[in-house]
Design a protein around this motif. Sequence first.
Motif, PDB file in Angstrom:
ATOM      1  N   GLY A 153       0.831  -1.190   0.000  1.00 55.15           N
ATOM      2  CA  GLY A 153       0.000   0.000   0.000  1.00 55.15           C
ATOM      3  C   GLY A 153       0.867   1.242   0.000  1.00 55.15           C
ATOM      4  O   GLY A 153       1.980   1.247   0.547  1.00 55.15           O
ATOM      5  N   ALA A 154       0.391   2.300  -0.638  1.00 55.62           N
ATOM      6  CA  ALA A 154       1.092   3.575  -0.605  1.00 55.62           C
ATOM      7  C   ALA A 154       0.996   4.182   0.798  1.00 55.62           C
ATOM      8  O   ALA A 154       0.058   3.889   1.549  1.00 55.62           O
ATOM      9  N   PRO A 155       1.947   5.020   1.176  1.00 56.60           N
ATOM     10  CA  PRO A 155       1.931   5.586   2.534  1.00 56.60           C
ATOM     11  C   PRO A 155       0.605   6.257   2.906  1.00 56.60           C
ATOM     12  O   PRO A 155       0.104   6.053   4.024  1.00 56.60           O
ATOM     13  N   TRP A 156       0.017   7.062   2.008  1.00 62.76           N
ATOM     14  CA  TRP A 156      -1.239   7.725   2.353  1.00 62.76           C
ATOM     15  C   TRP A 156      -2.340   6.717   2.656  1.00 62.76           C
ATOM     16  O   TRP A 156      -3.019   6.802   3.686  1.00 62.76           O
ATOM     17  N   THR A 157      -2.536   5.752   1.778  1.00 65.98           N
ATOM     18  CA  THR A 157      -3.627   4.795   1.970  1.00 65.98           C
ATOM     19  C   THR A 157      -3.422   3.971   3.233  1.00 65.98           C
ATOM     20  O   THR A 157      -4.360   3.748   4.008  1.00 65.98           O
ATOM     21  N   VAL A 158      -2.197   3.509   3.481  1.00 64.27           N
ATOM     22  CA  VAL A 158      -1.940   2.740   4.703  1.00 64.27           C
ATOM     23  C   VAL A 158      -2.194   3.609   5.932  1.00 64.27           C
ATOM     24  O   VAL A 158      -2.768   3.146   6.932  1.00 64.27           O
ATOM     25  N   ALA A 159      -1.797   4.870   5.860  1.00 59.95           N
ATOM     26  CA  ALA A 159      -2.008   5.768   6.998  1.00 59.95           C
ATOM     27  C   ALA A 159      -3.491   5.946   7.315  1.00 59.95           C
ATOM     28  O   ALA A 159      -3.864   6.067   8.486  1.00 59.95           O
ATOM     29  N   THR A 160      -4.356   5.956   6.304  1.00 60.24           N
ATOM     30  CA  THR A 160      -5.789   6.130   6.583  1.00 60.24           C
ATOM     31  C   THR A 160      -6.317   5.003   7.457  1.00 60.24           C
ATOM     32  O   THR A 160      -7.148   5.228   8.342  1.00 60.24           O
ATOM     33  N   TYR A 161      -5.843   3.794   7.209  1.00 59.76           N
ATOM     34  CA  TYR A 161      -6.267   2.655   8.034  1.00 59.76           C
ATOM     35  C   TYR A 161      -5.646   2.721   9.426  1.00 59.76           C
ATOM     36  O   TYR A 161      -6.310   2.424  10.427  1.00 59.76           O
ATOM     37  N   MET A 162      -4.387   3.106   9.495  1.00 58.53           N
ATOM     38  CA  MET A 162      -3.715   3.149  10.781  1.00 58.53           C
ATOM     39  C   MET A 162      -4.330   4.194  11.704  1.00 58.53           C
ATOM     40  O   MET A 162      -4.464   3.965  12.916  1.00 58.53           O
ATOM     41  N   VAL A 163      -4.696   5.335  11.154  1.00 56.83           N
ATOM     42  CA  VAL A 163      -5.260   6.412  11.968  1.00 56.83           C
ATOM     43  C   VAL A 163      -6.658   6.060  12.452  1.00 56.83           C
ATOM     44  O   VAL A 163      -6.985   6.213  13.635  1.00 56.83           O
ATOM     45  N   ALA A 164      -7.500   5.574  11.548  1.00 57.92           N
ATOM     46  CA  ALA A 164      -8.894   5.283  11.904  1.00 57.92           C
ATOM     47  C   ALA A 164      -9.066   3.928  12.560  1.00 57.92           C
ATOM     48  O   ALA A 164     -10.056   3.696  13.256  1.00 57.92           O
ATOM     49  N   GLY A 165      -8.131   3.023  12.335  1.00 55.76           N
ATOM     50  CA  GLY A 165      -8.275   1.664  12.848  1.00 55.76           C
ATOM     51  C   GLY A 165      -9.128   0.782  11.969  1.00 55.76           C
ATOM     52  O   GLY A 165      -9.329  -0.395  12.275  1.00 55.76           O
ATOM     53  N   GLU A 166      -9.617   1.316  10.862  1.00 55.90           N
ATOM     54  CA  GLU A 166     -10.456   0.572   9.930  1.00 55.90           C
ATOM     55  C   GLU A 166     -10.572   1.372   8.637  1.00 55.90           C
ATOM     56  O   GLU A 166     -10.115   2.518   8.558  1.00 55.90           O
TER      57      GLU A 166
ATOM     58  N   TRP B 231       0.747  14.374   0.454  1.00 60.60           N
ATOM     59  CA  TRP B 231       0.618  13.074   1.095  1.00 60.60           C
ATOM     60  C   TRP B 231       0.559  11.891   0.136  1.00 60.60           C
ATOM     61  O   TRP B 231       0.701  10.752   0.567  1.00 60.60           O
ATOM     62  N   VAL B 232       0.354  12.162  -1.167  1.00 63.80           N
ATOM     63  CA  VAL B 232       0.380  11.085  -2.165  1.00 63.80           C
ATOM     64  C   VAL B 232       1.637  11.180  -3.015  1.00 63.80           C
ATOM     65  O   VAL B 232       2.455  10.260  -3.042  1.00 63.80           O
ATOM     66  N   ILE B 233       1.817  12.296  -3.721  1.00 61.82           N
ATOM     67  CA  ILE B 233       2.939  12.395  -4.651  1.00 61.82           C
ATOM     68  C   ILE B 233       4.286  12.404  -3.931  1.00 61.82           C
ATOM     69  O   ILE B 233       5.191  11.621  -4.280  1.00 61.82           O
ATOM     70  N   ALA B 234       4.450  13.259  -2.936  1.00 58.87           N
ATOM     71  CA  ALA B 234       5.770  13.385  -2.309  1.00 58.87           C
ATOM     72  C   ALA B 234       6.250  12.094  -1.643  1.00 58.87           C
ATOM     73  O   ALA B 234       7.388  11.656  -1.888  1.00 58.87           O
ATOM     74  N   PRO B 235       5.428  11.425  -0.808  1.00 64.19           N
ATOM     75  CA  PRO B 235       5.917  10.173  -0.217  1.00 64.19           C
ATOM     76  C   PRO B 235       6.173   9.084  -1.247  1.00 64.19           C
ATOM     77  O   PRO B 235       7.131   8.318  -1.115  1.00 64.19           O
ATOM     78  N   THR B 236       5.320   9.022  -2.275  1.00 65.33           N
ATOM     79  CA  THR B 236       5.524   8.005  -3.306  1.00 65.33           C
ATOM     80  C   THR B 236       6.800   8.274  -4.082  1.00 65.33           C
ATOM     81  O   THR B 236       7.558   7.352  -4.394  1.00 65.33           O
TER      82      THR B 236
ATOM     83  N   SER C  79     -12.610   3.465   5.664  1.00 65.84           N
ATOM     84  CA  SER C  79     -13.746   4.386   5.605  1.00 65.84           C
ATOM     85  C   SER C  79     -13.787   5.004   4.229  1.00 65.84           C
ATOM     86  O   SER C  79     -12.763   5.142   3.566  1.00 65.84           O
ATOM     87  N   ARG C  80     -14.963   5.394   3.785  1.00 62.97           N
ATOM     88  CA  ARG C  80     -15.101   5.907   2.419  1.00 62.97           C
ATOM     89  C   ARG C  80     -14.546   7.325   2.280  1.00 62.97           C
ATOM     90  O   ARG C  80     -14.057   7.698   1.237  1.00 62.97           O
ATOM     91  N   GLU C  81     -14.626   8.125   3.286  1.00 56.37           N
ATOM     92  CA  GLU C  81     -14.176   9.512   3.172  1.00 56.37           C
ATOM     93  C   GLU C  81     -12.813   9.749   3.816  1.00 56.37           C
ATOM     94  O   GLU C  81     -12.255  10.833   3.695  1.00 56.37           O
ATOM     95  N   GLN C  82     -12.282   8.781   4.529  1.00 57.55           N
ATOM     96  CA  GLN C  82     -10.989   8.901   5.212  1.00 57.55           C
ATOM     97  C   GLN C  82     -10.917  10.166   6.073  1.00 57.55           C
ATOM     98  O   GLN C  82      -9.894  10.854   6.149  1.00 57.55           O
ATOM     99  N   ALA C  83     -12.031  10.467   6.741  1.00 56.29           N
ATOM    100  CA  ALA C  83     -12.152  11.729   7.469  1.00 56.29           C
ATOM    101  C   ALA C  83     -11.141  11.846   8.604  1.00 56.29           C
ATOM    102  O   ALA C  83     -10.577  12.928   8.836  1.00 56.29           O
ATOM    103  N   GLU C  84     -10.897  10.752   9.321  1.00 56.30           N
ATOM    104  CA  GLU C  84      -9.977  10.829  10.462  1.00 56.30           C
ATOM    105  C   GLU C  84      -8.571  11.178  10.004  1.00 56.30           C
ATOM    106  O   GLU C  84      -7.907  12.049  10.591  1.00 56.30           O
ATOM    107  N   ALA C  85      -8.096  10.515   8.948  1.00 58.38           N
ATOM    108  CA  ALA C  85      -6.742  10.789   8.465  1.00 58.38           C
ATOM    109  C   ALA C  85      -6.652  12.179   7.855  1.00 58.38           C
ATOM    110  O   ALA C  85      -5.673  12.909   8.079  1.00 58.38           O
ATOM    111  N   ARG C  86      -7.629  12.575   7.094  1.00 57.00           N
ATOM    112  CA  ARG C  86      -7.604  13.904   6.485  1.00 57.00           C
ATOM    113  C   ARG C  86      -7.632  14.993   7.554  1.00 57.00           C
ATOM    114  O   ARG C  86      -6.915  15.997   7.463  1.00 57.00           O
ATOM    115  N   SER C  87      -8.441  14.790   8.595  1.00 55.33           N
ATOM    116  CA  SER C  87      -8.511  15.775   9.675  1.00 55.33           C
ATOM    117  C   SER C  87      -7.190  15.879  10.416  1.00 55.33           C
ATOM    118  O   SER C  87      -6.719  16.981  10.736  1.00 55.33           O
ATOM    119  N   LEU C  88      -6.583  14.725  10.725  1.00 50.22           N
ATOM    120  CA  LEU C  88      -5.298  14.733  11.425  1.00 50.22           C
ATOM    121  C   LEU C  88      -4.222  15.402  10.577  1.00 50.22           C
ATOM    122  O   LEU C  88      -3.378  16.150  11.098  1.00 50.22           O
TER     123      LEU C  88
END
Length: 352
Positions: free
Chosen positions: A147-160, A223-228, A162-171
């Motif tokens: 997984g790319a860093p952004w996508t993996v981070a969305t799961y790590m932050v929320a713990g599951e 969060w997508v281009i630079a880490p990738t 989500s369609r909008e990735q609100a927790e990761a985007r907010s953080l």
Amino acid sequence: MAFRPAGSTDKPLLAVLRGERRDPPPAWMMRQAGRYLPEYRALRAEKGGFLDLVYDPESAAEITLQPLRRFALDAAILFSDILIVPFALGQQLSFTAGEGPRLAPPLKGADLAGLKLRLERLDPIYETVARVKAALPPQTTFLGFAGAPWTVATYMVAGEGSREQAEARSLAYSDPALFGAIIERIEELTLTYLIGQADAGVDAVQIFDSWSGSLAPAEFERWVIAPTARLVERLRAARPDLAIIGFPKGAGGKLAAYARETGVDALGLDETVDPAWAHSVLPEGLPVQGNLDPLALIAGGRGLKEAVTRIREALASRPHVFNLGHGIQQTTPIAHVEQLMSLLGKSSGGVI
């Protein structure tokens, strides 16, 4: 330049990733080793849950090889999951039927420093790679992934998921330093993980950014281009012969910038992308992968034939790996996959 043409190879799909055109195009399907196959369902019923299969190298290798026994596919893709990285970073991972994956503790309310690195959790994946490599015919490309860093981070932050990735985007907005530290931790282990896959036997890797489409343009850059781009640069320096496919699902109009700035060797297109438009805006000669709608494959018949024709015509002058725009769905009829192989000029029967 976003791709690196190299010498010819007896692996058609790998040759295309290196900048050659082949007709018919080589083909594989995202999630081709999975629930649409009755032999997969039988093995899962025998062995247990999804994670039990991933961490049993014998079973995971068998699942990786199953679709190649049925269909004339040009690649095998490792049977695993993008959440192996957070699992190795120290979060606990579980899969609950009907609810999807869960990671604990969610980083939205936990201390990142409290996670203990567990590199041994990567070892069974490398063993699976070695088992598959030993069984593959010489013309078949072996694909690993992460997984790319952004996508993996969305799961790590929320713990599951989500369609909008609100927790990761907010953080990312409220505490970019903390979110950046999470991204950095993921980058470091993903680099180790992909190098390990390469050393165990994969020919190419795909970086899945499944949730890249949820970000505003400036956040996409950050969060997508630079880490990738950092990951690709370091991976290429460590393993120069490894081909790298980027798949930023949902990126839409940001695809051209992603292709230019990340330096991936090939770009995956999801099913929402007009392939003719992509051909017109992407760097000349950049190999692309995609992008049949998985629902067209479920429908089969005339609709499938027309969709395949449109994609092939739009990308006829560009190095092209035929694939779905996302993962094959559980309800896909086997006969429709056989129809797709026929439309692509593939011989009946598997390659092993």
